[in-house]
Design a protein around this motif. Sequence first.
Motif, PDB file in Angstrom:
ATOM      1  N   ALA A  97      30.162  44.282  12.616  1.00 38.22           N
ATOM      2  CA  ALA A  97      29.122  45.261  12.320  1.00 38.22           C
ATOM      3  C   ALA A  97      28.184  45.479  13.503  1.00 38.22           C
ATOM      4  CB  ALA A  97      28.319  44.805  11.097  1.00 38.22           C
ATOM      5  N   ILE A  98      27.832  44.400  14.203  1.00 37.62           N
ATOM      6  CA  ILE A  98      26.847  44.526  15.282  1.00 37.62           C
ATOM      7  C   ILE A  98      27.485  44.517  16.667  1.00 37.62           C
ATOM      8  CG2 ILE A  98      25.063  43.428  13.872  1.00 37.62           C
ATOM      9  CD1 ILE A  98      25.418  40.893  15.474  1.00 37.62           C
ATOM     10  N   GLY A  99      28.811  44.304  16.713  1.00 37.99           N
ATOM     11  CA  GLY A  99      29.498  44.320  18.002  1.00 37.99           C
ATOM     12  C   GLY A  99      29.244  43.100  18.844  1.00 37.99           C
ATOM     13  N   ARG A 100      28.833  41.997  18.212  1.00 37.86           N
ATOM     14  CA  ARG A 100      28.572  40.748  18.925  1.00 37.86           C
ATOM     15  C   ARG A 100      29.072  39.568  18.119  1.00 37.86           C
ATOM     16  NH1 ARG A 100      22.408  41.045  21.472  1.00 37.86           N
ATOM     17  NH2 ARG A 100      22.784  42.787  22.914  1.00 37.86           N
ATOM     18  N   THR A 101      29.397  38.484  18.830  1.00 34.46           N
ATOM     19  CA  THR A 101      29.856  37.269  18.172  1.00 34.46           C
ATOM     20  C   THR A 101      28.728  36.290  17.882  1.00 34.46           C
ATOM     21  OG1 THR A 101      30.241  36.105  20.261  1.00 34.46           O
ATOM     22  CG2 THR A 101      32.040  37.467  19.413  1.00 34.46           C
ATOM     23  N   GLN A 102      27.557  36.543  18.477  1.00 37.00           N
ATOM     24  CA  GLN A 102      26.413  35.618  18.368  1.00 37.00           C
ATOM     25  C   GLN A 102      26.741  34.253  18.971  1.00 37.00           C
ATOM     26  OE1 GLN A 102      24.222  38.308  17.599  1.00 37.00           O
ATOM     27  NE2 GLN A 102      23.068  36.599  16.740  1.00 37.00           N
ATOM     28  N   THR A 103      27.656  34.239  19.917  1.00 37.06           N
ATOM     29  CA  THR A 103      27.959  33.002  20.639  1.00 37.06           C
ATOM     30  C   THR A 103      28.000  33.292  22.134  1.00 37.06           C
ATOM     31  OG1 THR A 103      30.353  33.370  20.493  1.00 37.06           O
ATOM     32  CG2 THR A 103      29.353  32.021  18.769  1.00 37.06           C
ATOM     33  N   LEU A 147      16.824  24.120  33.582  1.00 30.40           N
ATOM     34  CA  LEU A 147      17.754  25.105  34.124  1.00 30.40           C
ATOM     35  C   LEU A 147      18.604  25.717  33.010  1.00 30.40           C
ATOM     36  CD1 LEU A 147      18.969  23.449  37.458  1.00 30.40           C
ATOM     37  CD2 LEU A 147      17.305  25.286  37.150  1.00 30.40           C
ATOM     38  N   GLY A 148      18.985  24.896  32.029  1.00 32.89           N
ATOM     39  CA  GLY A 148      19.721  25.424  30.880  1.00 32.89           C
ATOM     40  C   GLY A 148      18.895  26.430  30.097  1.00 32.89           C
ATOM     41  N   GLU A 149      17.619  26.128  29.907  1.00 35.36           N
ATOM     42  CA  GLU A 149      16.724  27.050  29.196  1.00 35.36           C
ATOM     43  C   GLU A 149      16.552  28.354  29.973  1.00 35.36           C
ATOM     44  OE1 GLU A 149      13.276  24.640  28.906  1.00 35.36           O
ATOM     45  OE2 GLU A 149      13.955  23.557  27.108  1.00 35.36           O
ATOM     46  N   GLN A 150      16.397  28.227  31.291  1.00 36.44           N
ATOM     47  CA  GLN A 150      16.224  29.431  32.108  1.00 36.44           C
ATOM     48  C   GLN A 150      17.507  30.256  32.168  1.00 36.44           C
ATOM     49  OE1 GLN A 150      14.103  29.342  35.791  1.00 36.44           O
ATOM     50  NE2 GLN A 150      13.015  27.449  35.296  1.00 36.44           N
ATOM     51  N   ALA A 151      18.657  29.583  32.105  1.00 34.90           N
ATOM     52  CA  ALA A 151      19.921  30.320  32.068  1.00 34.90           C
ATOM     53  C   ALA A 151      19.986  31.184  30.815  1.00 34.90           C
ATOM     54  CB  ALA A 151      21.096  29.344  32.108  1.00 34.90           C
ATOM     55  N   TRP A 152      19.540  30.625  29.682  1.00 35.85           N
ATOM     56  CA  TRP A 152      19.538  31.429  28.456  1.00 35.85           C
ATOM     57  C   TRP A 152      18.584  32.616  28.576  1.00 35.85           C
ATOM     58  CZ3 TRP A 152      22.016  33.173  24.590  1.00 35.85           C
ATOM     59  CH2 TRP A 152      21.348  33.923  23.630  1.00 35.85           C
ATOM     60  N   ALA A 153      17.408  32.401  29.138  1.00 33.16           N
ATOM     61  CA  ALA A 153      16.439  33.497  29.277  1.00 33.16           C
ATOM     62  C   ALA A 153      17.051  34.665  30.038  1.00 33.16           C
ATOM     63  CB  ALA A 153      15.179  32.997  29.977  1.00 33.16           C
ATOM     64  N   ARG A 154      17.824  34.362  31.062  1.00 36.35           N
ATOM     65  CA  ARG A 154      18.451  35.436  31.849  1.00 36.35           C
ATOM     66  C   ARG A 154      19.617  36.074  31.092  1.00 36.35           C
ATOM     67  NH1 ARG A 154      15.470  32.376  34.586  1.00 36.35           N
ATOM     68  NH2 ARG A 154      14.601  32.921  36.628  1.00 36.35           N
ATOM     69  N   LEU A 205      23.520  21.696  29.044  1.00 37.84           N
ATOM     70  CA  LEU A 205      23.989  22.179  27.745  1.00 37.84           C
ATOM     71  C   LEU A 205      22.886  22.078  26.699  1.00 37.84           C
ATOM     72  CD1 LEU A 205      26.106  23.049  25.660  1.00 37.84           C
ATOM     73  CD2 LEU A 205      26.884  20.658  25.579  1.00 37.84           C
ATOM     74  N   ARG A 206      22.160  20.978  26.716  1.00 42.78           N
ATOM     75  CA  ARG A 206      21.077  20.802  25.738  1.00 42.78           C
ATOM     76  C   ARG A 206      20.019  21.890  25.877  1.00 42.78           C
ATOM     77  NH1 ARG A 206      18.295  15.008  25.259  1.00 42.78           N
ATOM     78  NH2 ARG A 206      20.399  14.633  24.494  1.00 42.78           N
ATOM     79  N   GLY A 207      19.605  22.160  27.112  1.00 38.81           N
ATOM     80  CA  GLY A 207      18.596  23.192  27.320  1.00 38.81           C
ATOM     81  C   GLY A 207      19.089  24.560  26.896  1.00 38.81           C
ATOM     82  N   LEU A 208      20.347  24.888  27.236  1.00 40.18           N
ATOM     83  CA  LEU A 208      20.923  26.180  26.851  1.00 40.18           C
ATOM     84  C   LEU A 208      21.043  26.294  25.339  1.00 40.18           C
ATOM     85  CD1 LEU A 208      22.406  28.829  27.685  1.00 40.18           C
ATOM     86  CD2 LEU A 208      24.518  27.486  27.656  1.00 40.18           C
ATOM     87  N   SER A 209      21.549  25.253  24.678  1.00 42.73           N
ATOM     88  CA  SER A 209      21.782  25.297  23.230  1.00 42.73           C
ATOM     89  C   SER A 209      20.486  25.467  22.453  1.00 42.73           C
ATOM     90  CB  SER A 209      22.504  24.029  22.771  1.00 42.73           C
ATOM     91  OG  SER A 209      23.764  23.907  23.382  1.00 42.73           O
ATOM     92  N   ARG A 210      19.464  24.728  22.847  1.00 42.79           N
ATOM     93  CA  ARG A 210      18.188  24.821  22.140  1.00 42.79           C
ATOM     94  C   ARG A 210      17.582  26.205  22.268  1.00 42.79           C
ATOM     95  NH1 ARG A 210      15.208  19.121  23.876  1.00 42.79           N
ATOM     96  NH2 ARG A 210      16.370  17.744  22.468  1.00 42.79           N
ATOM     97  N   ALA A 211      17.620  26.750  23.472  1.00 40.71           N
ATOM     98  CA  ALA A 211      17.035  28.074  23.692  1.00 40.71           C
ATOM     99  C   ALA A 211      17.831  29.148  22.962  1.00 40.71           C
ATOM    100  CB  ALA A 211      16.968  28.371  25.192  1.00 40.71           C
ATOM    101  N   ALA A 212      19.170  29.049  23.004  1.00 37.85           N
ATOM    102  CA  ALA A 212      20.011  30.052  22.345  1.00 37.85           C
ATOM    103  C   ALA A 212      19.830  30.012  20.833  1.00 37.85           C
ATOM    104  CB  ALA A 212      21.474  29.816  22.711  1.00 37.85           C
ATOM    105  N   ALA A 213      19.661  28.816  20.279  1.00 34.35           N
ATOM    106  CA  ALA A 213      19.515  28.679  18.830  1.00 34.35           C
ATOM    107  C   ALA A 213      18.286  29.415  18.311  1.00 34.35           C
ATOM    108  CB  ALA A 213      19.452  27.205  18.451  1.00 34.35           C
ATOM    109  N   ARG A 214      17.264  29.488  19.124  1.00 31.58           N
ATOM    110  CA  ARG A 214      16.044  30.191  18.686  1.00 31.58           C
ATOM    111  C   ARG A 214      16.294  31.678  18.483  1.00 31.58           C
ATOM    112  NH1 ARG A 214      13.474  26.208  22.164  1.00 31.58           N
ATOM    113  NH2 ARG A 214      13.598  27.554  24.006  1.00 31.58           N
ATOM    114  N   GLU A 215      17.350  32.205  19.081  1.00 30.55           N
ATOM    115  CA  GLU A 215      17.695  33.627  18.908  1.00 30.55           C
ATOM    116  C   GLU A 215      18.922  33.789  18.005  1.00 30.55           C
ATOM    117  OE1 GLU A 215      15.699  35.785  19.888  1.00 30.55           O
ATOM    118  OE2 GLU A 215      14.508  34.713  21.398  1.00 30.55           O
TER     119      GLU A 215
END
Length: 342
Positions: A65-71, A298-305, A88-98
Amino acid sequence: MARMSTRPAQRVTIAHVAQEAGVSRATVSRVMNGLATVDPEIGKRVREAAAKLNYSPSTVARSLAIGRTQTVAIVVPDLANPMFQETLRGLSRAAAREGYRVLVADSIENPDEEVILAREARRRCDALVLVSPRMDVAHLGELLPELAPVVLVNRESPVPGVPSLAVDYGAGIRSILGELARLGHNRIAYLAGPETSHGNQRRLDALHSLPASAPEVIEIPCGAMFEDGYRAREAVLGSGATAAVCFNDLVALGLLGALHEAGIAVPERLSVTGFDDIPFARFASPALTTVSVPQTELGEQAWARLWDLLNGREPEDDVVVTPRLEARASSGTAAAAATSVA
């Protein structure tokens, strides 16, 4: 005696929620997908109906429906290394918030496998994070455009427009050498990392460009894991060095274990340093001198970008992190080392 039904409970569908809320299926779909085109009061009614019926939307249907996998996916060279676990921890935590989840792929230090994994992961996800890619710059430059949106971590991007979060490995190794020189070490062994490692090459570049007044550095081929450092003990002791600078903390911890088994005092006979400041480093015996790289950040900043790219926004500027020296008990004066050897 009453008979119990063995028929499975009927799955709650979008039609049930629509009937309960008194709206169309299309309206329920829009609410569940977070679209802002629904009246807030109707949206509230739909969500209450969904909660009452314990409705869970199909992830496949939602993706269609939205054209995304959310992953998103992250590809690392060695998941056994706690440094990459922190990313991975920094990326996962930041991504989960969205509302996003992270798929993980481990190339096991194999550049060819890394290319295959990156392509496969990107086909299954909305975006990709490449951490410390081992492929050479030519292959990386060819691959990145087809992986977009993609973010590089621990390496500069050779392709304009691909965000990167890099580490100044040269500055990190120079700070360690500076600390050992201050402690009087004139002959130092460097336990080199994998030949395919960009970070190792940057360390070597810095070591090869040291001024004539700097300590002598002997390069010893090694690796990136505990067992590599463990096996390097005899080569280090035979080099005549009073200090060992290791490619990373895992190598340093392996070397510390081997030295302890042989009854070699650290730092009295040999100083040992690492790189990365993984969580184990400060709890080693003795506590490991190293340089700290903020991998979780760095994982958190990777998600932000990635999030900016996914939403059609210009990502923040690239970042180059300078590692911070953490002087601890595993490094000592060369005078003490020389006395112990005698």
